[in-house]
Design an enzyme around this catalytic site. Structure first.
Site, short mmCIF file in Angstrom:
data_model
loop_
_atom_site.label_atom_id
_atom_site.label_comp_id
_atom_site.label_asym_id
_atom_site.label_seq_id
_atom_site.Cartn_x
_atom_site.Cartn_y
_atom_site.Cartn_z
N GLU A 67 1.81 -9.95 3.48
CA GLU A 67 0.41 -9.91 3.02
C GLU A 67 -0.41 -8.89 3.80
O GLU A 67 -0.18 -8.71 5.00
CB GLU A 67 -0.23 -11.30 3.20
CG GLU A 67 0.43 -12.39 2.38
CD GLU A 67 -0.20 -13.77 2.60
OE1 GLU A 67 -1.22 -13.88 3.33
OE2 GLU A 67 0.33 -14.74 2.03
N GLU A 121 -3.26 -11.19 -6.16
CA GLU A 121 -3.52 -12.62 -6.35
C GLU A 121 -5.02 -12.89 -6.48
O GLU A 121 -5.82 -12.48 -5.64
CB GLU A 121 -2.94 -13.42 -5.17
CG GLU A 121 -3.19 -14.92 -5.31
CD GLU A 121 -2.31 -15.79 -4.40
OE1 GLU A 121 -1.43 -15.25 -3.70
OE2 GLU A 121 -2.54 -17.01 -4.41
N ASP A 155 6.35 -18.38 0.84
CA ASP A 155 6.01 -19.28 1.95
C ASP A 155 5.19 -20.47 1.41
O ASP A 155 4.87 -21.40 2.14
CB ASP A 155 5.29 -18.55 3.09
CG ASP A 155 3.97 -17.94 2.67
OD1 ASP A 155 3.65 -17.94 1.46
OD2 ASP A 155 3.24 -17.45 3.57
N SER A 156 4.90 -20.44 0.10
CA SER A 156 4.31 -21.61 -0.56
C SER A 156 5.24 -22.81 -0.45
O SER A 156 4.82 -23.94 -0.71
CB SER A 156 4.01 -21.31 -2.03
OG SER A 156 5.15 -20.78 -2.68
N ASP A 207 9.67 -14.20 1.56
CA ASP A 207 8.27 -14.06 1.99
C ASP A 207 8.20 -14.17 3.51
O ASP A 207 8.62 -15.20 4.08
CB ASP A 207 7.48 -15.22 1.35
CG ASP A 207 6.06 -14.85 1.02
OD1 ASP A 207 5.66 -13.70 1.28
OD2 ASP A 207 5.35 -15.73 0.48
N LYS A 259 8.49 -9.72 1.36
CA LYS A 259 7.09 -9.54 0.97
C LYS A 259 6.22 -9.88 2.17
O LYS A 259 6.56 -10.79 2.94
CB LYS A 259 6.74 -10.48 -0.20
CG LYS A 259 5.25 -10.48 -0.54
CD LYS A 259 4.95 -11.22 -1.82
CE LYS A 259 4.68 -12.69 -1.64
NZ LYS A 259 3.55 -13.02 -0.74
O1 KIV Z 1 4.20 -17.90 -1.51
C1 KIV Z 1 4.07 -17.70 -2.72
O2 KIV Z 1 4.53 -18.47 -3.58
C2 KIV Z 1 3.36 -16.49 -3.14
C3 KIV Z 1 3.07 -16.31 -4.60
C4 KIV Z 1 1.91 -17.15 -4.98
C5 KIV Z 1 2.87 -14.89 -4.96
O3 KIV Z 1 3.05 -15.67 -2.33
#
Ligand code: KIV
Length: 267
Positions: free
Chosen positions: A118, A185, A47-48, A86, A116
């Site tokens: 959190e 992280e 989600d980055s 994510d 994934k």
């Molecule tokens: O969203 C992302 O890129 C991440 C990584 C930094 C692990 O969660």
């Protein structure tokens, strides 16, 4: 013959053998197919994408539809690596049922192999339900950017004894809930080592030291595409951003000066 995909059991085998696991982010077809062709094990459609590509201040505004769009582009470019989608903020926090439905969208509509999400204790029940519906889940502890307002920033997590113990408990709980791997992280290397030794599923570190079972970076950071953003934990393998800007300037100059197109570019 189709290439054999990396599976969750391959990752557990790699941990047992001490073979490091490699993961990088991708948000588009081109970068994903490059990473896959170079032999990366896992591709995270993070989600980055919100701050890296879409111009948001952080990951909070990213939507399910945006994630599905980017995941579809990535999976079209990948033959071997496992692709992980994510889950964005508020796609799994409101209820476990909604989380299962949204996790299912990642597999059905975008073709990823895993999701994934959190968090620690607060997501155990949700993870059990997602895994129970047949979807592999990767956990994420330490600095969890979707909780940036609650955490009060992007500092190192797990520095004091209480936080460290809680993270260890959370890691054990995530394993029990059924995750196949956990991203750690921005936590002290010693704590990451301890967690890695005490759980059976692989840990993937970002700013968590060398003893994690694998490493992940944001690809745009390691390429130097963001010249102004240089976190301590990320290594710049190139200065691609500078080189791209050199090309743009050269092109502008050549067009203005009528140097491009030359004879060889003309019919
Ligand atoms: O969203 C992302 O890129 C991440 C990584 C930094 C692990 O969660």
């Amino acid at each position: 013959m189709a290439e054999k995909k990396v599976t969750t059991s391959d990752l557990v085998e790699m941990k047992k053998k001490g073979e490091k696991i490699t993961m990088l982010t991708a948000y588009d077809h081109l970068m994903a197919s490059q990473l896959d062709g170079c032999g990366i094990d896992l591709i995270l459609v993070g989600d980055s994408v919100g701050n890296v590509l879409l111009g948001y201040e952080n990951t909070i505004p990213v939507t399910m539809d945006e994630m599905i769009h980017h995941c579809r582009a990535v999976t079209r470019g990948v033959k071997r690596a496992m692709v992980i989608g994510d889950m964005p903020f508020m796609s799994y926090q409101a209820s476990s049922e909604e989380a299962v439905r949204n996790a299912g969208r990642f597999l059905k509509e975008a073709g990823v192999e895993a999701v994934k999400l959190e968090g620690g204790k607060e997501v155990f029940k949700t993870i059990k339900m997602i895994v129970g519906s047949g979807i592999p889940v990767m956990g994420h502890l330490g600095l969890t950017p979707q909780s940036v307002y609650k955490l009060g920033g992007y500092g190192v997590r797990g520095k004091d004894k209480e936080q460290a113990l809680k993270m260890l408990e959370d890691a054990r709980g995530l394993e029990e809930a059924g995750v196949f791997s956990i991203v750690l992280e921005k936590i002290p290397a010693k704590l990451a080592k301890k967690i890695t030794q005490q759980i059976g599923v692989p840990t993937i570190g970002i700013g968590a030291g060398v003893d994690c079972d694998g490493q992940v970076l944001v690809t745009h950071d390691m390429l130097g595409l963001f010249e102004g953003f240089k976190p301590k934990f990320s290594k710049r393998y190139a200065e691609v951003g500078k080189e791209m800007k050199r090309c743009y300037r050269k092109y502008i100059e050549e067009v203005k000066n009528k140097e491009f197109p030359a004879e060889e570019h003309s019919y």
